[in-house]
Motif scaffolding. Structure first.
Motif, PDB file in Angstrom:
ATOM      1  N   GLY A 134       1.487 -15.150   0.909  1.00 25.69           N
ATOM      2  CA  GLY A 134       1.468 -16.289  -0.006  1.00 25.69           C
ATOM      3  C   GLY A 134       0.107 -16.478  -0.661  1.00 25.69           C
ATOM      4  O   GLY A 134       0.008 -16.842  -1.838  1.00 25.69           O
ATOM      5  N   HIS A 135      -0.953 -16.152   0.086  1.00 26.32           N
ATOM      6  CA  HIS A 135      -2.318 -16.346  -0.419  1.00 26.32           C
ATOM      7  C   HIS A 135      -2.675 -15.337  -1.514  1.00 26.32           C
ATOM      8  O   HIS A 135      -3.692 -15.487  -2.189  1.00 26.32           O
ATOM      9  N   LEU A 136      -1.848 -14.311  -1.698  1.00 25.21           N
ATOM     10  CA  LEU A 136      -2.160 -13.293  -2.711  1.00 25.21           C
ATOM     11  C   LEU A 136      -1.372 -13.491  -4.006  1.00 25.21           C
ATOM     12  O   LEU A 136      -1.419 -12.643  -4.899  1.00 25.21           O
ATOM     13  N   ALA A 137      -0.658 -14.619  -4.119  1.00 24.01           N
ATOM     14  CA  ALA A 137       0.270 -14.833  -5.238  1.00 24.01           C
ATOM     15  C   ALA A 137      -0.350 -14.584  -6.613  1.00 24.01           C
ATOM     16  O   ALA A 137       0.302 -14.017  -7.496  1.00 24.01           O
ATOM     17  N   ASP A 138      -1.595 -14.961  -6.800  1.00 22.42           N
ATOM     18  CA  ASP A 138      -2.204 -14.865  -8.127  1.00 22.42           C
ATOM     19  C   ASP A 138      -2.957 -13.561  -8.366  1.00 22.42           C
ATOM     20  O   ASP A 138      -3.472 -13.332  -9.462  1.00 22.42           O
ATOM     21  N   ARG A 139      -3.028 -12.721  -7.336  1.00 14.97           N
ATOM     22  CA  ARG A 139      -3.721 -11.441  -7.496  1.00 14.97           C
ATOM     23  C   ARG A 139      -2.898 -10.494  -8.352  1.00 14.97           C
ATOM     24  O   ARG A 139      -1.679 -10.545  -8.372  1.00 14.97           O
ATOM     25  N   SER A 140      -3.586  -9.584  -9.040  1.00 12.43           N
ATOM     26  CA  SER A 140      -2.886  -8.565  -9.799  1.00 12.43           C
ATOM     27  C   SER A 140      -2.310  -7.536  -8.807  1.00 12.43           C
ATOM     28  O   SER A 140      -2.987  -7.116  -7.868  1.00 12.43           O
ATOM     29  N   ILE A 141      -1.048  -7.135  -9.020  1.00 10.77           N
ATOM     30  CA  ILE A 141      -0.342  -6.273  -8.053  1.00 10.77           C
ATOM     31  C   ILE A 141      -1.104  -4.970  -7.796  1.00 10.77           C
ATOM     32  O   ILE A 141      -1.154  -4.467  -6.671  1.00 10.77           O
ATOM     33  N   GLY A 142      -1.754  -4.447  -8.845  1.00  9.07           N
ATOM     34  CA  GLY A 142      -2.458  -3.166  -8.724  1.00  9.07           C
ATOM     35  C   GLY A 142      -3.684  -3.214  -7.836  1.00  9.07           C
ATOM     36  O   GLY A 142      -4.202  -2.175  -7.434  1.00  9.07           O
ATOM     37  N   THR A 143      -4.175  -4.423  -7.502  1.00  7.80           N
ATOM     38  CA  THR A 143      -5.392  -4.527  -6.694  1.00  7.80           C
ATOM     39  C   THR A 143      -5.082  -4.650  -5.200  1.00  7.80           C
ATOM     40  O   THR A 143      -5.994  -4.722  -4.383  1.00  7.80           O
ATOM     41  N   LEU A 144      -3.794  -4.677  -4.831  1.00 15.17           N
ATOM     42  CA  LEU A 144      -3.433  -4.845  -3.427  1.00 15.17           C
ATOM     43  C   LEU A 144      -3.493  -3.514  -2.674  1.00 15.17           C
ATOM     44  O   LEU A 144      -3.339  -2.455  -3.270  1.00 15.17           O
ATOM     45  N   SER A 145      -3.668  -3.592  -1.359  1.00 15.26           N
ATOM     46  CA  SER A 145      -3.573  -2.393  -0.520  1.00 15.26           C
ATOM     47  C   SER A 145      -2.112  -1.945  -0.479  1.00 15.26           C
ATOM     48  O   SER A 145      -1.207  -2.718  -0.842  1.00 15.26           O
ATOM     49  N   GLY A 146      -1.884  -0.721  -0.015  1.00 19.76           N
ATOM     50  CA  GLY A 146      -0.515  -0.189   0.064  1.00 19.76           C
ATOM     51  C   GLY A 146       0.401  -1.094   0.877  1.00 19.76           C
ATOM     52  O   GLY A 146       1.526  -1.385   0.469  1.00 19.76           O
ATOM     53  N   GLY A 147      -0.108  -1.554   2.029  1.00 22.92           N
ATOM     54  CA  GLY A 147       0.708  -2.397   2.902  1.00 22.92           C
ATOM     55  C   GLY A 147       1.028  -3.745   2.262  1.00 22.92           C
ATOM     56  O   GLY A 147       2.151  -4.250   2.367  1.00 22.92           O
ATOM     57  N   GLU A 148       0.018  -4.324   1.592  1.00 20.51           N
ATOM     58  CA  GLU A 148       0.232  -5.620   0.919  1.00 20.51           C
ATOM     59  C   GLU A 148       1.215  -5.475  -0.235  1.00 20.51           C
ATOM     60  O   GLU A 148       2.061  -6.326  -0.475  1.00 20.51           O
ATOM     61  N   ARG A 149       1.064  -4.367  -0.945  1.00 16.58           N
ATOM     62  CA  ARG A 149       1.938  -4.128  -2.096  1.00 16.58           C
ATOM     63  C   ARG A 149       3.382  -3.969  -1.620  1.00 16.58           C
ATOM     64  O   ARG A 149       4.311  -4.476  -2.236  1.00 16.58           O
ATOM     65  N   GLN A 150       3.542  -3.279  -0.499  1.00 13.79           N
ATOM     66  CA  GLN A 150       4.890  -3.104   0.028  1.00 13.79           C
ATOM     67  C   GLN A 150       5.500  -4.457   0.383  1.00 13.79           C
ATOM     68  O   GLN A 150       6.678  -4.703   0.149  1.00 13.79           O
ATOM     69  N   ARG A 151       4.659  -5.358   0.917  1.00 12.30           N
ATOM     70  CA  ARG A 151       5.157  -6.706   1.228  1.00 12.30           C
ATOM     71  C   ARG A 151       5.549  -7.451  -0.050  1.00 12.30           C
ATOM     72  O   ARG A 151       6.502  -8.217  -0.054  1.00 12.30           O
ATOM     73  N   ALA A 152       4.791  -7.220  -1.116  1.00 10.27           N
ATOM     74  CA  ALA A 152       5.125  -7.878  -2.387  1.00 10.27           C
ATOM     75  C   ALA A 152       6.512  -7.411  -2.870  1.00 10.27           C
ATOM     76  O   ALA A 152       7.316  -8.218  -3.352  1.00 10.27           O
ATOM     77  N   PHE A 153       6.791  -6.110  -2.715  1.00 15.62           N
ATOM     78  CA  PHE A 153       8.108  -5.615  -3.135  1.00 15.62           C
ATOM     79  C   PHE A 153       9.210  -6.071  -2.181  1.00 15.62           C
ATOM     80  O   PHE A 153      10.348  -6.294  -2.599  1.00 15.62           O
ATOM     81  N   LEU A 154       8.830  -6.264  -0.912  1.00 18.66           N
ATOM     82  CA  LEU A 154       9.815  -6.836   0.014  1.00 18.66           C
ATOM     83  C   LEU A 154      10.093  -8.293  -0.386  1.00 18.66           C
ATOM     84  O   LEU A 154      11.246  -8.744  -0.370  1.00 18.66           O
ATOM     85  N   ALA A 155       9.056  -9.011  -0.777  1.00 20.69           N
ATOM     86  CA  ALA A 155       9.232 -10.401  -1.231  1.00 20.69           C
ATOM     87  C   ALA A 155      10.144 -10.445  -2.463  1.00 20.69           C
ATOM     88  O   ALA A 155      11.003 -11.326  -2.575  1.00 20.69           O
ATOM     89  N   LYS A 156       9.951  -9.497  -3.358  1.00 21.61           N
ATOM     90  CA  LYS A 156      10.829  -9.425  -4.541  1.00 21.61           C
ATOM     91  C   LYS A 156      12.283  -9.264  -4.097  1.00 21.61           C
ATOM     92  O   LYS A 156      13.188  -9.937  -4.611  1.00 21.61           O
TER      93      LYS A 156
END
Ligand code: ADP
Ligand code: MG
Length: 255
Positions: A134-156
């Motif tokens: 939740g704390h990464l909501a405003d970050r640009s997707i490309g700046t996330l680590s692989g694991g965080e990015r995967q969580r973002a796609f799981l959230a989607k």
């Protein structure tokens, strides 16, 4: 096929791409609340099976069903969360925030032409909280680590509050610690929240930890049973190029 009780099902499915037969008479049935691991070597048809189950690939023979309906008659896509293979490989400059990625999971509800509502934003935020970013909501997707990015796609995938989740090799290329956290999270979605899950993975310890059932594919279904039996059965797991840890209780056991 009893279409009514079938959360996810394939009956005698054959898929050919030109001269390549990707699936040859594959039948699979996933029951409500199950957590099924789908394994197989590269090119064994795993992604094709997932895509056929979702109606994204038309089988040459056989049929599939989703949430109790033949796939061509299924429309309630908000009930299904899907993380395609390689979803995480986004361009580092891709101009979308993490929240915007999660919001895309609301398209089935809203349609692409309508504006997001407060309800959509709340659901997308809730999905990000649910996967711990939740704390990464405003970050640009490309700046996330692989694991965080995967969580973002799981959230989607979770933003529409689905009953069913299909994850195609979600943790490929992500480090071990992030992988373990991710699988704990997915395990929780199944055990605590009752989501039905089909997980494509090469990670046998994870499959063993989470899944009730393991299906091994090589154009055909070559194994369908408990993950432990798969491991014990004639070196199948080696043949499938799985990450099998060394078991202290099997020291000097298998080659
Ligand atoms: P897996 O996910 O197990 O690696 P795939 O389902 O991606 O396997 O691929 C199964 C086979 O079908 C492979 O031989 C692959 O090259 C082929 N294949 C997959 N998608 C296509 C496509 N769109 N066009 C042609 N061949 C394809
Ligand atoms: Mg694949």
């Amino acid at each position: 096929m009893n279409a009514k009780a079938c959360v996810l099902g394939a009956e005698d499915v054959t898929v050919r791409y030109g001269a390549t037969t990707a699936l040859d008479g594959v039948s699979l049935r996933v029951e409500d609340g199950e957590f099924v691991g789908l394994v197989g070597p590269n090119g064994s048809g795993k992604s094709t099976l997932v895509r056929t189950l979702l109606g994204l690939v038309e089988p040459d023979e056989g049929q599939t069903c989703c949430c109790g309906r033949p796939i061509h008659r299924f429309e309630d896509w908000s009930r299904v969360g899907y993380v395609p293979q390689d979803a995480v490989h986004v361009d580092p400059n891709f101009p979308a925030s993490v929240l915007e990625v999660a919001l895309l999971g609301r398209v089935a509800e809203r349609g692409l032409v309508n504006r997001w509502t407060d309800e959509d934003r709340e659901a997308a935020h809730a999905a990000l909280e649910r996967v711990g970013i939740g704390h990464l909501a405003d970050r640009s997707i490309g700046t996330l680590s692989g694991g965080e990015r995967q969580r973002a796609f799981l959230a989607k995938a979770l933003a529409s509050d689905p009953d069913l989740l299909l994850l195609d090799e979600p943790m490929a290329g992500v480090d071990a610690a992030a992988r373990e956290d991710f699988y704990n999270l997915v395990d929780d979605l199944n055990h605590a929240e009752g989501l039905t899950i089909l997980l494509v993975s090469h990670d046998l310890p994870a499959v063993r930890m989470c899944c009730h059932r393991l299906v091994a594919l090589n154009q055909r279904v070559v194994f369908d049973g408990s993950p432990r039996d798969f491991e014990d059965e004639g070196g199948l797991s080696e043949a499938y190029d799985m990450h099998v840890p060394h078991h202290p209780d099997r020291a000097g056991g298998r080659p």
